[in-house]
Design an enzyme around this catalytic site. Structure first.
Site, PDB file in Angstrom:
ATOM      1  N   ASP A 146       0.821  -1.209   0.000  1.00 27.41           N
ATOM      2  CA  ASP A 146       0.000   0.000   0.000  1.00 27.41           C
ATOM      3  C   ASP A 146       0.857   1.262   0.000  1.00 27.41           C
ATOM      4  OD1 ASP A 146       0.812  -0.682   2.567  1.00 27.41           O
ATOM      5  OD2 ASP A 146      -1.106  -0.242   3.524  1.00 27.41           O
ATOM      6  N   HIS A 252       9.183  -1.912  11.350  1.00 27.89           N
ATOM      7  CA  HIS A 252       9.478  -2.098   9.930  1.00 27.89           C
ATOM      8  C   HIS A 252      10.978  -2.310   9.706  1.00 27.89           C
ATOM      9  CE1 HIS A 252       8.795  -1.490   5.576  1.00 27.89           C
ATOM     10  NE2 HIS A 252       9.996  -0.934   5.598  1.00 27.89           N
ATOM     11  N   ARG A 306      18.126  10.592 -36.727  1.00 26.08           N
ATOM     12  CA  ARG A 306      16.864  10.008 -36.259  1.00 26.08           C
ATOM     13  C   ARG A 306      16.130   9.311 -37.410  1.00 26.08           C
ATOM     14  NH1 ARG A 306      12.112  14.482 -35.931  1.00 26.08           N
ATOM     15  NH2 ARG A 306      12.954  16.020 -37.381  1.00 26.08           N
ATOM     16  N   GLU A 354       7.083   7.870 -19.460  1.00 24.34           N
ATOM     17  CA  GLU A 354       8.399   7.297 -19.728  1.00 24.34           C
ATOM     18  C   GLU A 354       8.786   6.191 -18.758  1.00 24.34           C
ATOM     19  OE1 GLU A 354       8.017  11.093 -21.788  1.00 24.34           O
ATOM     20  OE2 GLU A 354       7.798  10.602 -19.654  1.00 24.34           O
TER      21      GLU A 354
END
Length: 611
Positions: A146, A252, A306, A354
């Site tokens: 979560d 934790h 390109r 991205e």
């Protein structure tokens, strides 16, 4: 396995997670304990996997997006008979396959996780491969925490998977309320999570994560849901089963205070073995191959690199059935559109996300496909952590960044990739290439196809003269000497657009009686150290020039070639040290001090200063 045995299996997973972390003296047992019942039901009732044949094409895929819960994953492998108890207790020890966070050192782990927010995006890539490329019925199960739902990349994944209708994907959200330092944003508000996830086109099921019957029913519902992915949102308790840590803050990432007492409270050790359901007998797709016919460009013609990238990629797709192209909604600019037009079934549109773009490619390559990823070089910086983790995974990715440097002109600094070479050079065992002409680009597109690790190809927007013939080979790690004589007094080393500026500068220097050697350093990593060493011995002076920030790019690569103790030549580094604004490409190069005039001035000063 009946419900009582499922409960016992859940307890066994908790016990083994506690024992593993105790043996290591570190780890995340409480995060493992909350999801133990979720994974017990999955392993015993729903996962289809042949642990003796991890490469089986019908195997399901299980990703621990909450990779810190690795003790649970390893306990799961033990319950499946894949890992022995002795190995379980090597958790986090040097040389052990059972690392602090999972990596593919274990053959049942597809990708490395542990940087939160990455498992679900990669899982979406795996599920997409199953649906569109492999066309096989395997499922992808992703255990999410979560806390990591605060990561934007998770929501890129939710939207992407929902848009693609990835019904073979199930996200299992372990809502245990507690993060690292305290409560999560929504704590146990399952409805809050469900509403958000449903908004992205998912089916959701809310369950008590410690009720095996409810969890079993939820997984069955997920498997029977078609047309959209499913999220099983489970209310759980961190540290479940041990009163000392159950739903306690501050526990934790630590072993339990008294492991022996915890194991006793959990009912002691068990040695249940699960007979995991086998995958269906299916065949992996075959990838046909043919002779590669790269595009051909005539010397003197002006072609953007390109354009050569896109045309070479389309040709590679014709020759290799395993090649896949992915783009971030700029394929008209990166020229990946040429591949999309010829091979639409192997073109994947990831939109302007991205992180999800790189994650999808990482998932796709885990299925044996060869992905080429393209977007603007500047935008790839958003995905740096995904590229870093792809390297940890041992992933093979070819990445093309277009529109790099100030040479893009009027668009201004927000669009100029000026840090991309440094970013990719920093990735473990990466390859970084910056071609200056069309034929060179085409050859390098082919060269990285079977190269391991992360390869980066930097392309340019504007057209430049073709310098090389179509049959000239270009190897990774090489360079080209374009001007050379026995009278050379200075070396000009460039890449991409600056090679063309260096050639103009060399001609002007020659008019002044200064012979200059010009090296096209198209391979930035690995750089051609031998050629640079010879140039240093012959000329004693090097001017590096790059359309990039001075940190981490070509200049640093050249200097590193002399970091082995040998004499270092006099070096002047020209790079983009200003903050550009909008101007033409020629004006940008001049303002940044990396055009032919600046190179001439630097070389002249260097020669004058050293005699």
């Amino acid at each position: 396995m009946d419900l009582e045995h499922l409960r016992e299996l859940g307890q066994q997973l908790r016990v083994d997670a506690v024992r593993a972390a105790d043996a290591a003296g570190s780890g995340h047992p409480t995060s493992s304990m909350s999801a133990a019942d979720l994974m017990a039901v999955l392993l015993a009732r729903h996962l289809r996997y042949d642990f003796g044949d991890p490469a089986h094409p019908g195997n399901d895929h299980l990703i621990f997006s909450k990779g810190h819960a690795s003790p649970l994953l390893y306990a799961l492998f033990k319950a499946a008979g894949a890992v022995g108890d002795d190995e379980l207790l090597t958790f986090r020890q040097q040389g052990s396959r059972l690392e602090g966070h999972p990596t593919p050192r274990l053959p049942w782990v597809d990708v490395a996780t542990g940087s939160l927010g990455q498992g679900l995006p990669v899982g979406a890539g795996l599920a997409l491969a199953g649906k569109r490329l492999d066309r096989l019925p395997y499922r992808t199960w992703v255990l999410c925490g979560d806390s990591e739902l605060a990561e934007g990349s998770m929501w890129e994944a939710f939207e992407y998977a929902g848009h693609e209708g990835l019904d073979q994907l199930t996200a299992i959200v372990d809502v245990n309320r507690l993060g690292q330092r305290g409560p999560t944003r929504h704590e146990w508000d399952l409805d809050a999570y469900a509403a958000r996830i449903r908004a992205f086109g998912w089916h959701t099921v809310e369950v008590d994560g410690h009720d095996p019957a409810a969890v079993d029913a939820a997984y069955t519902e997920a498997r029977e849901t078609t047309g959209r992915p499913t999220a099983v949102i489970a209310r759980t308790v961190k540290g479940q089963g041990v009163s000392a840590v159950r739903d306690r803050e501050g526990a934790h990432g630590k072993p339990l205070p008294d492991a022996a007492e915890a194991v006793a409270e959990l009912g002691g050790r068990r040695d249940l073995l699960v007979d995991v359901q086998p995958p269906p007998e299916v065949r992996a797709p075959e990838h046909p191959r043919a002779d590669l016919a790269l595009p051909v460009y005539e010397p003197g013609d002006e072609v953007a690199t390109r354009d050569a990238y896109g045309q070479a990629l389309a040709a590679l797709g014709t020759a290799r059935g395993d090649v896949v192209a992915l783009d971030g909604e700029v394929s008209d600019s990166t020229r990946a559109k040429f591949f999309a037009e010829e091979h639409p079934e192997r073109f994947i549109e990831c939109y302007i996300a991205e992180q999800q773009l790189v994650a999808t490619a990482t998932g796709v390559q885990a299925r044996g496909w060869t992905p080429y990823v393209s977007t603007f070089g500047a935008f790839l910086t958003r995905a740096h952590d995904f590229l870093r983790m792809a390297a940890v995974s041992g992933a093979k990715l070819a990445v093309a960044g277009s529109h790099a440097g100030v040479a893009i002109g009027e668009d201004g600094p927000s669009q100029m990739g000026l840090e991309d070479l440094a970013m990719f050079r920093s990735v473990h065992e990466s390859t970084v290439l910056h071609p200056c002409d069309a034929n060179q680009t085409a050859r390098l597109v082919s060269a990285v196809c079977d190269r391991p690790g992360i390869s980066y190809l930097r392309t340019s927007r504007d057209a430049f003269p073709v310098l090389y013939g179509p049959d000239e080979p270009f190897a990774v790690g090489g360079s080209r000497v374009l001007r050379s004589s026995g009278e050379d007094r200075v070396t000009l080393a460039g890449a991409g657009v600056t090679v063309h500026e260096a050639l103009i500068a060399a001609d002007r220097l020659a008019e002044e009686g200064i012979a200059a050697r010009v090296i096209d350093c198209y391979s930035v990593k690995p750089v051609d150290a031998d050629t640079l060493h010879r140039a240093a011995e012959d000329t004693g002076r090097i001017v590096t020039v790059e359309d990039h920030r001075p940190e981490g790019g070509l200049g640093d690569a050249v200097l590193e070639a002399f970091a082995d103790g040998r004499p270092v030549p006099r070096v002047v580094r020209l790079a983009v040290r200003t903050m550009p604004d909008s101007a033409t490409a020629a004006q940008q190069l001049a303002a940044a001090g990396i055009d032919a005039e600046a190179i001439v001035a630097a070389a002249r000063r260097l020669v004058s200063a050293t005699g």
